[in-house]
Scaffold this active site. Structure first.
Site, PDB file in Angstrom:
ATOM      1  N   ASP A  44       0.804  -1.082  -0.177  1.00 37.08           N
ATOM      2  CA  ASP A  44      -0.067   0.047   0.003  1.00 37.08           C
ATOM      3  C   ASP A  44       0.848   1.174   0.043  1.00 37.08           C
ATOM      4  O   ASP A  44       1.526   1.388   0.964  1.00 37.08           O
ATOM      5  CB  ASP A  44      -0.872   0.018   1.220  1.00 37.08           C
ATOM      6  CG  ASP A  44      -1.995   1.124   1.279  1.00 37.08           C
ATOM      7  OD1 ASP A  44      -2.694   1.051   0.383  1.00 37.08           O
ATOM      8  OD2 ASP A  44      -1.785   2.088   1.957  1.00 37.08           O
ATOM      9  N   TYR A  49       3.065   9.885   0.917  1.00 42.48           N
ATOM     10  CA  TYR A  49       3.734   9.121   1.852  1.00 42.48           C
ATOM     11  C   TYR A  49       5.201   9.590   1.833  1.00 42.48           C
ATOM     12  O   TYR A  49       5.992   9.228   2.406  1.00 42.48           O
ATOM     13  CB  TYR A  49       3.764   7.668   2.133  1.00 42.48           C
ATOM     14  CG  TYR A  49       2.343   7.289   2.397  1.00 42.48           C
ATOM     15  CD1 TYR A  49       1.365   7.868   3.047  1.00 42.48           C
ATOM     16  CD2 TYR A  49       1.773   5.682   2.136  1.00 42.48           C
ATOM     17  CE1 TYR A  49       0.010   7.556   3.198  1.00 42.48           C
ATOM     18  CE2 TYR A  49       0.559   5.391   2.310  1.00 42.48           C
ATOM     19  CZ  TYR A  49      -0.443   6.285   2.891  1.00 42.48           C
ATOM     20  OH  TYR A  49      -1.635   5.846   3.117  1.00 42.48           O
ATOM     21  N   LYS A  78      -2.498   6.236  -4.468  1.00 37.21           N
ATOM     22  CA  LYS A  78      -3.737   7.027  -4.108  1.00 37.21           C
ATOM     23  C   LYS A  78      -3.509   8.392  -4.859  1.00 37.21           C
ATOM     24  O   LYS A  78      -2.332   9.031  -4.730  1.00 37.21           O
ATOM     25  CB  LYS A  78      -3.573   7.382  -2.605  1.00 37.21           C
ATOM     26  CG  LYS A  78      -3.805   5.970  -1.796  1.00 37.21           C
ATOM     27  CD  LYS A  78      -4.060   5.920  -0.431  1.00 37.21           C
ATOM     28  CE  LYS A  78      -3.955   4.663   0.220  1.00 37.21           C
ATOM     29  NZ  LYS A  78      -2.433   4.446   0.776  1.00 37.21           N
ATOM     30  N   HIS A 111      -7.724   9.501  -2.124  1.00 36.02           N
ATOM     31  CA  HIS A 111      -7.037   9.507  -0.696  1.00 36.02           C
ATOM     32  C   HIS A 111      -8.089   9.693   0.334  1.00 36.02           C
ATOM     33  O   HIS A 111      -7.882   9.125   1.333  1.00 36.02           O
ATOM     34  CB  HIS A 111      -5.834  10.162  -0.530  1.00 36.02           C
ATOM     35  CG  HIS A 111      -5.020   9.569   0.369  1.00 36.02           C
ATOM     36  ND1 HIS A 111      -3.616   9.482   0.102  1.00 36.02           N
ATOM     37  CD2 HIS A 111      -4.977   9.018   1.565  1.00 36.02           C
ATOM     38  CE1 HIS A 111      -2.951   9.100   1.186  1.00 36.02           C
ATOM     39  NE2 HIS A 111      -3.768   8.848   2.137  1.00 36.02           N
TER      40      HIS A 111
HETATM   41  P1  NAP Z   1      -0.275   0.222  11.843  1.00 36.46           P
HETATM   42  O1  NAP Z   1       0.111  -0.563  10.857  1.00 36.46           O
HETATM   43  O2  NAP Z   1      -1.562   0.227  12.573  1.00 36.46           O
HETATM   44  O3  NAP Z   1       0.702   0.447  13.103  1.00 36.46           O
HETATM   45  C1  NAP Z   1       2.195   0.680  12.454  1.00 36.46           C
HETATM   46  C2  NAP Z   1       2.978   0.673  13.851  1.00 36.46           C
HETATM   47  O4  NAP Z   1       2.786  -0.468  14.767  1.00 36.46           O
HETATM   48  C3  NAP Z   1       4.410   1.181  13.523  1.00 36.46           C
HETATM   49  O5  NAP Z   1       4.809   2.025  14.720  1.00 36.46           O
HETATM   50  C4  NAP Z   1       4.985  -0.286  13.838  1.00 36.46           C
HETATM   51  O6  NAP Z   1       6.285   0.084  14.247  1.00 36.46           O
HETATM   52  C5  NAP Z   1       4.319  -0.829  14.722  1.00 36.46           C
HETATM   53  N1  NAP Z   1       3.953  -2.360  14.729  1.00 36.46           N
HETATM   54  C6  NAP Z   1       4.078  -2.904  13.565  1.00 36.46           C
HETATM   55  N2  NAP Z   1       4.004  -4.155  13.651  1.00 36.46           N
HETATM   56  C7  NAP Z   1       3.912  -4.503  15.106  1.00 36.46           C
HETATM   57  C8  NAP Z   1       3.687  -5.828  15.809  1.00 36.46           C
HETATM   58  N3  NAP Z   1       3.649  -6.867  15.365  1.00 36.46           N
HETATM   59  N4  NAP Z   1       3.665  -5.312  17.374  1.00 36.46           N
HETATM   60  C9  NAP Z   1       3.797  -4.154  17.721  1.00 36.46           C
HETATM   61  N5  NAP Z   1       4.017  -2.976  17.005  1.00 36.46           N
HETATM   62  C10 NAP Z   1       3.733  -3.092  15.604  1.00 36.46           C
HETATM   63  O7  NAP Z   1      -0.379   1.932  11.327  1.00 36.46           O
HETATM   64  P2  NAP Z   1      -0.359   2.735  10.148  1.00 36.46           P
HETATM   65  O8  NAP Z   1       0.946   2.969   9.289  1.00 36.46           O
HETATM   66  O9  NAP Z   1      -1.154   3.995  10.436  1.00 36.46           O
HETATM   67  O10 NAP Z   1      -1.357   1.869   9.040  1.00 36.46           O
HETATM   68  C11 NAP Z   1      -0.820   0.960   8.286  1.00 36.46           C
HETATM   69  C12 NAP Z   1      -0.936   1.505   6.823  1.00 36.46           C
HETATM   70  O11 NAP Z   1      -2.215   1.722   6.349  1.00 36.46           O
HETATM   71  C13 NAP Z   1       0.068   2.832   6.364  1.00 36.46           C
HETATM   72  O12 NAP Z   1       1.249   2.375   6.362  1.00 36.46           O
HETATM   73  C14 NAP Z   1      -0.679   3.079   5.029  1.00 36.46           C
HETATM   74  O13 NAP Z   1      -0.146   2.303   4.198  1.00 36.46           O
HETATM   75  C15 NAP Z   1      -2.222   2.955   5.416  1.00 36.46           C
HETATM   76  N6  NAP Z   1      -2.775   4.157   5.895  1.00 36.46           N
HETATM   77  C16 NAP Z   1      -3.890   4.549   5.111  1.00 36.46           C
HETATM   78  C17 NAP Z   1      -4.198   5.723   5.518  1.00 36.46           C
HETATM   79  C18 NAP Z   1      -5.387   6.437   4.366  1.00 36.46           C
HETATM   80  O14 NAP Z   1      -5.657   7.430   4.853  1.00 36.46           O
HETATM   81  N7  NAP Z   1      -5.774   5.698   3.439  1.00 36.46           N
HETATM   82  C19 NAP Z   1      -4.165   6.519   6.744  1.00 36.46           C
HETATM   83  C20 NAP Z   1      -3.368   5.791   7.407  1.00 36.46           C
HETATM   84  C21 NAP Z   1      -2.521   4.598   7.061  1.00 36.46           C
HETATM   85  P3  NAP Z   1       7.382  -0.731  13.631  1.00 36.46           P
HETATM   86  O15 NAP Z   1       7.615  -0.246  12.063  1.00 36.46           O
HETATM   87  O16 NAP Z   1       8.723  -0.399  14.161  1.00 36.46           O
HETATM   88  O17 NAP Z   1       7.186  -2.326  13.437  1.00 36.46           O
END
Ligand code: NAP
Length: 331
Positions: A44, A49, A78, A111
């Protein structure tokens, strides 16, 4: 459990995708390479980003090294909020395809229902109202041209999705939204299921520690922890598996190779019915409220307006929060 879900285009979307928001410059290639070696087939990304070029470098290396072929991967990008004007949409995907070094993306999303003036920074003063039907018409052209094999939206409430479905010639294949045990999106999930729109869960771990996020944590939620202890899994694995069992793809971000593997090790076990039922006791809080979009220039007068009522009222901590870090991620 399916390792992919079928979209309304007939294509398959792999059920676990690597999120790339906030992977530090220089770390993107290693994270993607490790993820694909682990078995991930879904990445994704987004121009917002600010690391899509690095995503492209990683993809090129994976293809050159013979690890996977282009057709083995599902790549999402996006539309930048400053390029909603129909005449700008084609150029927008062109620049993402150039960064990604690809001829097409598997999924291209609006987005969010948030727009800024063309060529400006993503700050509240530059917000302008959206015209989603017009933008969607241009997205449909990308689909017909084969540049995007599926098109969809992100951050759309039930009302905004229904409004779009009422005017779309090509219905959105996906609505990518915040979804995890602390913000379960039951109403939206039912609407998506009944209209054939796939729900893809962003921030499936609750984005612990991210700027702009507020409220309770997912991986330290006592119910998530107790289910994890019973199944001898980690809280993150339980949160992700919960999403898969509800039929949604999940997009965990990690730049850490151990956690990249941990987050993919969710296919050969399941959460039994009695433990799935426990998630209904978790208090529901939208963690990413996107407060900055509530502004006289955006046309959204309140969070209720932005999310069409699908948000609880702000608590004290949220009201006092400084959003400058979050805005910087997009500027
Ligand atoms: P997330 O995936 O819910 O959480 C990421 C965080 O959790 C990072 O700090 C990561 O740290 C940590 N983490 C990962 N695996 C873990 C585990 N097994 N145990 C404990 N902690 C863990 O958050 P997100 O990045 O906000 O969302 C994921 C993806 O969704 C984004 O990267 C993006 O691609 C997409 N997104 C889209 C939108 C939108 O508006 N469409 C908005 C937000 C996000 P480490 O890297 O140190 O492991």
């Amino acid at each position: 459990m399916a390792e992919s879900f079928v979209l309304n285009t007939g294509a398959r979307i792999p059920s676990v995708g690597l999120g790339t928001w906030q992977i530090e410059p220089g770390a993107v290639s290693d994270a993607i390479y490790a993820a694909v070696k682990t078995g991930y087939r879904h990445i994704d990304s987004a121009v917002a980003y600010r690391n899509q070029e690095e995503v492209g470098v990683a993809l090129k290396k994976l293809f050159e090294d013979g690890v996977v072929k282009r057709e083995d991967l599902f790549i999402t990008s996006k539309l930048w909020p400053g390029n909603h004007a129909p005449e700008d949409v084609q150029e927008d995907i062109g620049s993402s395809l150039k960064d990604l070094q690809l001829d097409y993306v598997d999924l291209y999303l609006i987005h969010g229902p948030i727009r800024i003036k063309k060529g400006t920074m993503f700050i509240p003063e530059n917000l302008i109202p959206t015209d989603i039907p017009a933008t969607w018409g241009a997205m449909e052209k990308l689909y017909y041209a084969g540049k995007a094999r599926a098109i969809g939206v992100s951050n759309f409430s039930c009302k905004k999705l229904q409004d779009l479905l009422a005017v779309a010639r090509v219905p959105p294949a996906v609505n990518q939204v915040e979804c995890h045990p602390v913000w379960q999106q039951d109403k939206l999930r039912k609407l998506c299921q009944s209209t054939g729109v796939h729900l893809s869960a962003y921030s499936p771990l609750g984005s612990p520690g991210s700027p702009g996020y507020s409220g309770p944590s997912v991986v330290s939620n006592p119910i998530v922890i107790s289910v994890a202890e019973k199944l001898q899994k980690t809280p993150a694995q339980v949160a992700l598996r919960w999403g898969l069992q509800l039929g949604q793809s999940v997009l965990p971000k990690s730049a850490n190779q151990t956690r990249i593997k941990e987050n993919f090790d969710i296919f050969d076990w399941s959460i039994p019915h009695d433990l799935m039922a426990k998630f209904s006791a978790i208090k529901q809080v939208r963690l990413l409220k996107v407060e900055f979009a509530v502004h006289p220039k955006s046309g959204y007068n309140s969070l209720e307006d932005l999310w069409d009522g699908e948000v609880e009222y702000e608590d004290e901590r949220t009201e006092n929060q400084d959003h400058s870090d979050f805005l910087r991620c997009f500027s």
